[in-house]
Design an enzyme around this catalytic site. Structure first.
Site, PDB file in Angstrom:
ATOM      1  N   HIS A 112       0.817  -1.220   0.000  1.00 19.33           N
ATOM      2  CA  HIS A 112       0.000   0.000   0.000  1.00 19.33           C
ATOM      3  C   HIS A 112       0.855   1.276   0.000  1.00 19.33           C
ATOM      4  CE1 HIS A 112      -2.908   3.006   1.220  1.00 19.33           C
ATOM      5  NE2 HIS A 112      -2.347   3.118   2.407  1.00 19.33           N
ATOM      6  N   ASP A 139       1.873   5.464   6.900  1.00 25.50           N
ATOM      7  CA  ASP A 139       1.123   4.646   7.866  1.00 25.50           C
ATOM      8  C   ASP A 139       2.019   4.031   8.940  1.00 25.50           C
ATOM      9  OD1 ASP A 139      -1.513   4.979   7.052  1.00 25.50           O
ATOM     10  OD2 ASP A 139      -1.371   3.451   5.500  1.00 25.50           O
ATOM     11  N   GLU A 142       0.911   5.324  12.476  1.00 21.97           N
ATOM     12  CA  GLU A 142      -0.478   4.934  12.769  1.00 21.97           C
ATOM     13  C   GLU A 142      -0.622   3.418  12.965  1.00 21.97           C
ATOM     14  OE1 GLU A 142      -3.504   7.118  10.613  1.00 21.97           O
ATOM     15  OE2 GLU A 142      -4.588   5.242  10.319  1.00 21.97           O
ATOM     16  N   ASP A 143       0.105   2.651  12.183  1.00 17.74           N
ATOM     17  CA  ASP A 143      -0.160   1.208  12.154  1.00 17.74           C
ATOM     18  C   ASP A 143       0.958   0.308  12.644  1.00 17.74           C
ATOM     19  OD1 ASP A 143      -2.663   1.650  11.098  1.00 17.74           O
ATOM     20  OD2 ASP A 143      -1.948   1.649   9.042  1.00 17.74           O
TER      21      ASP A 143
HETATM   22  P1  NDP Z   1     -11.870   0.760   8.220  1.00 19.80           P
HETATM   23  O1  NDP Z   1     -11.381   2.066   8.700  1.00 19.80           O
HETATM   24  O2  NDP Z   1     -12.091  -0.329   9.201  1.00 19.80           O
HETATM   25  O3  NDP Z   1     -10.973   0.178   7.064  1.00 19.80           O
HETATM   26  C1  NDP Z   1     -10.626   0.990   5.975  1.00 19.80           C
HETATM   27  C2  NDP Z   1      -9.201   1.351   6.115  1.00 19.80           C
HETATM   28  O4  NDP Z   1      -8.444   0.133   6.170  1.00 19.80           O
HETATM   29  C3  NDP Z   1      -8.703   2.104   4.928  1.00 19.80           C
HETATM   30  O5  NDP Z   1      -8.849   3.484   5.127  1.00 19.80           O
HETATM   31  C4  NDP Z   1      -7.284   1.640   4.814  1.00 19.80           C
HETATM   32  O6  NDP Z   1      -6.529   2.500   5.630  1.00 19.80           O
HETATM   33  C5  NDP Z   1      -7.259   0.254   5.429  1.00 19.80           C
HETATM   34  N1  NDP Z   1      -7.258  -0.880   4.492  1.00 19.80           N
HETATM   35  C6  NDP Z   1      -6.591  -2.043   4.666  1.00 19.80           C
HETATM   36  N2  NDP Z   1      -6.798  -2.890   3.675  1.00 19.80           N
HETATM   37  C7  NDP Z   1      -7.609  -2.262   2.810  1.00 19.80           C
HETATM   38  C8  NDP Z   1      -8.153  -2.627   1.559  1.00 19.80           C
HETATM   39  N3  NDP Z   1      -7.902  -3.835   1.003  1.00 19.80           N
HETATM   40  N4  NDP Z   1      -8.953  -1.772   0.921  1.00 19.80           N
HETATM   41  C9  NDP Z   1      -9.191  -0.571   1.452  1.00 19.80           C
HETATM   42  N5  NDP Z   1      -8.709  -0.151   2.637  1.00 19.80           N
HETATM   43  C10 NDP Z   1      -7.917  -0.988   3.316  1.00 19.80           C
HETATM   44  O7  NDP Z   1     -13.163   0.940   7.357  1.00 19.80           O
HETATM   45  P2  NDP Z   1     -14.551   1.494   7.683  1.00 19.80           P
HETATM   46  O8  NDP Z   1     -14.527   2.876   7.202  1.00 19.80           O
HETATM   47  O9  NDP Z   1     -15.569   0.607   7.129  1.00 19.80           O
HETATM   48  O10 NDP Z   1     -14.637   1.345   9.246  1.00 19.80           O
HETATM   49  C11 NDP Z   1     -14.688   2.358  10.071  1.00 19.80           C
HETATM   50  C12 NDP Z   1     -16.126   2.720  10.438  1.00 19.80           C
HETATM   51  O11 NDP Z   1     -17.043   1.726  10.046  1.00 19.80           O
HETATM   52  C13 NDP Z   1     -16.274   2.883  11.895  1.00 19.80           C
HETATM   53  O12 NDP Z   1     -17.079   3.982  12.144  1.00 19.80           O
HETATM   54  C14 NDP Z   1     -16.953   1.605  12.341  1.00 19.80           C
HETATM   55  O13 NDP Z   1     -17.693   1.819  13.497  1.00 19.80           O
HETATM   56  C15 NDP Z   1     -17.808   1.291  11.184  1.00 19.80           C
HETATM   57  N6  NDP Z   1     -18.107  -0.112  10.952  1.00 19.80           N
HETATM   58  C16 NDP Z   1     -19.116  -0.354  10.073  1.00 19.80           C
HETATM   59  C17 NDP Z   1     -19.489  -1.661   9.776  1.00 19.80           C
HETATM   60  C18 NDP Z   1     -20.554  -1.885   8.795  1.00 19.80           C
HETATM   61  O14 NDP Z   1     -20.862  -3.012   8.471  1.00 19.80           O
HETATM   62  N7  NDP Z   1     -21.144  -0.855   8.226  1.00 19.80           N
HETATM   63  C19 NDP Z   1     -18.858  -2.792  10.443  1.00 19.80           C
HETATM   64  C20 NDP Z   1     -17.750  -2.417  11.278  1.00 19.80           C
HETATM   65  C21 NDP Z   1     -17.416  -1.103  11.512  1.00 19.80           C
HETATM   66  P3  NDP Z   1      -4.969   2.786   5.403  1.00 19.80           P
HETATM   67  O15 NDP Z   1      -4.800   3.680   4.255  1.00 19.80           O
HETATM   68  O16 NDP Z   1      -4.570   3.401   6.691  1.00 19.80           O
HETATM   69  O17 NDP Z   1      -4.308   1.498   5.162  1.00 19.80           O
HETATM   70 ZN    ZN Z   2      -2.692   4.520   3.968  1.00 23.72          ZN
END
Ligand code: NDP
Ligand code: ZN
Length: 462
Positions: A112, A139, A142-143
């Site tokens: 990424h 990242d 953060e990660d």
């Molecule tokens: P997340 O924040 O959990 O995941 C997205 C982040 O994960 C991206 O911004 C990216 O960040 C990283 N990432 C890692 N692998 C991938 C990939 N293959 N493709 C894209 N991104 C990837 O996502 P959500 O926005 O869905 O979750 C956060 C919110 O959703 C919260 O508010 C939570 O409460 C809610 N939620 C909703 C659910 C639902 O079913 N609607 C279920 C669970 C949570 P980076 O660039 O840092 O790598």
């Molecule tokens: Zn990122």
């Protein structure tokens, strides 16, 4: 102690070089080298004293190059740019080595940050070392367990401030963090906006490609809508990235009211470093084709991509070779045959020199013993740089194996690996003194007889 610590020890012991002066001048006598280094240091220090500023704008830099050491300083600086970039790439790869993306394939996380840097160089057309390093590291805080003070100490204030700006506060609840991203987008610095735009573009494409395990269509849709809001705040800085995002969002029925525009980037000291373009492209291609592989074919090992990145790191850091073609070939040394990648593909993408080197390094066999045998047989006919890449690869593998036990490997397999590597290194003797010295230390540690060090030749060109 594991491989990460070993590599990290190297990183700890050697600070990343200053992008301007570096003892990287080859093919001249040590006295001239020392003299040039001295003049470089004095000139740069006095320039900084006059400017009372740590950074130079592009215009200043050009004028400075013209009036001071000109071409020569530029040569040295370019070497330092490549070294800095590879240093940072290796740092990020080792920092993310235990992490996976959320896609079904569980792609190594480092793909990424490399992909984000690739978007900046290929799609936005910006090849600034600072911005690319910001992408690679965006990242880490953060990660991973890396703290911002480490980034500051290793990479300086500019990169640390950029990384800090794109780092979410993980102590806050998830929803709050997401809301803050929307709020902070508008007031972010131009460089942070660039990283964030490329980050979102990568994530959106990734999500579109495959739905992560456990995600519903509704959650993916929520992500698109949230990312759209963030990107609205990031607009007005780079039309190319905005166009790419517009194109993506359009397919999801999300249309921005604003036209893509370029922002005031001139104020930022972003000299272009075109020589980084092939390096980031090579890292990106290698990361993609190796995404399912682990080093030593062991699931407890590091993602395979860490190995070619380490090879490039050893080549710049220990062999002091900064040739872009060699570094690209080092990162692409094992891609042929993976994902149907051919030598012709490499040649087309990276040119004849890289293609030829990659072809030299290609071995048809998949067994480690056979690979060693094939390389032994053709050792005498290999070019200087192919030998360097093989030696650097052995150093990385051996250093990792010294402290790490790959799952499924018996003691016998480890011993055999060192034995074959030792034999191959004797066949490649008299190639590069520093690399051979490093290998000798490994052989001594393994109780293997060392070969005499004779190599004093200057590198030949490919
Ligand atoms: P997340 O924040 O959990 O995941 C997205 C982040 O994960 C991206 O911004 C990216 O960040 C990283 N990432 C890692 N692998 C991938 C990939 N293959 N493709 C894209 N991104 C990837 O996502 P959500 O926005 O869905 O979750 C956060 C919110 O959703 C919260 O508010 C939570 O409460 C809610 N939620 C909703 C659910 C639902 O079913 N609607 C279920 C669970 C949570 P980076 O660039 O840092 O790598
Ligand atoms: Zn990122």
């Amino acid at each position: 102690m594991d491989g990460y610590i070993v590599i990290n020890k190297l990183i700890k012991d050697s600070k990343p070089p200053h992008p301007i002066f570096l003892p990287g001048v080859k093919n001249v006598s040590p006295i001239i080298r020392a003299l040039y280094s001295m003049i470089s240091v004095i000139t740069i220090k006095s320039h900084k004293w006059f400017m009372q500023d740590k950074r130079m704008t592009e215009t200043e830099e050009k004028a400075y190059e013209k009036f001071t050491l000109g071409y020569f300083v530029k040569e040295v600086k370019n070497e330092a740019i490549q070294k800095n970039f590879i240093w940072c790439l290796n740092f990020a790869a080792e920092a993310h080595k235990d992490q996976k993306r959320k896609d079904i394939e569980c792609t190594p996380y480092i793909n990424h940050p490399i992909g984000v840097a690739y978007i900046i160089s290929e799609e936005a057309g910006i090849t600034s070392l600072d911005l690319l390093r910001g992408c690679l590291l965006h990242d880490t805080v953060e990660d991973t367990s890396v703290v911002i003070d480490v980034i500051r100490a290793r990479f300086g204030d500019y990169i640390a401030n950029l990384v800090e700006e794109v780092t979410d506060d993980k102590s806050l609840p998830k929803q709050k963090r997401k809301d803050l991203q929307v709020i902070h987008a508008r007031t972010s610095s131009p460089q942070a906006k660039m990283v964030k735009l490329a980050d979102k573009l990568y994530n959106l494409r990734d999500l579109d490609r495959s739905l992560p395990k456990g995600w519903t269509e509704e959650r993916r849709r929520e992500y698109y809508e949230w990312a759209f809001q963030v990107c609205e705040g990031l607009r007005g800085i780079n039309s190319k990235l905005e166009e790419a995002l517009d194109e993506f969002f359009k397919t999801k029925g999300l249309i921005s009211v604003r036209e893509p525009t370029d922002g005031p980037l001139e104020d930022i000291p972003w000299p272009e470093h075109e020589e980084l373009k092939p390096l980031i492209a090579a890292a990106n291609l290698a990361a993609k084709v190796h995404r399912r592989r682990f080093l030593f074919n062991a699931s407890n090992s590091v993602p395979y991509i860490n190995h070619p990145i380490s090879i490039a790191f050893i080549i710049t850091e220990e062999a002091e070779i900064y040739d872009t073609s060699v570094l690209c070939a080092a990162m692409l040394c094992d891609v042929v045959g993976e994902d149907n990648t051919t030598v012709e593909d490499i040649q087309e993408m990276f040119g004849r020199q890289v293609g030829t080197l990659v072809a030299e390094l290609f071995t048809h066999s998949s067994s480690t013993e056979d690979k060693f045998k094939i390389q032994m047989n053709k050792a005498h006919s290999l070019s200087y740089h192919a030998k360097v890449i093989i030696l650097a690869g052995m150093i990385d593998n051996c250093r990792r194996l010294e402290v790490f036990e790959p799952q499924g490997w018996s003691q016998q397999m480890r011993e055999n690996y060192f034995k074959w590597a030792f034999q191959l290194s004797t066949a490649l003797a008299n190639t590069h003194p520093q690399l051979e010295l490093e290998l000798n230390n490994i052989w001594i540690g393994q109780g293997l007889k060392t070969f005499p060090m004779q190599s004093k030749e200057e590198p030949q060109c490919i």
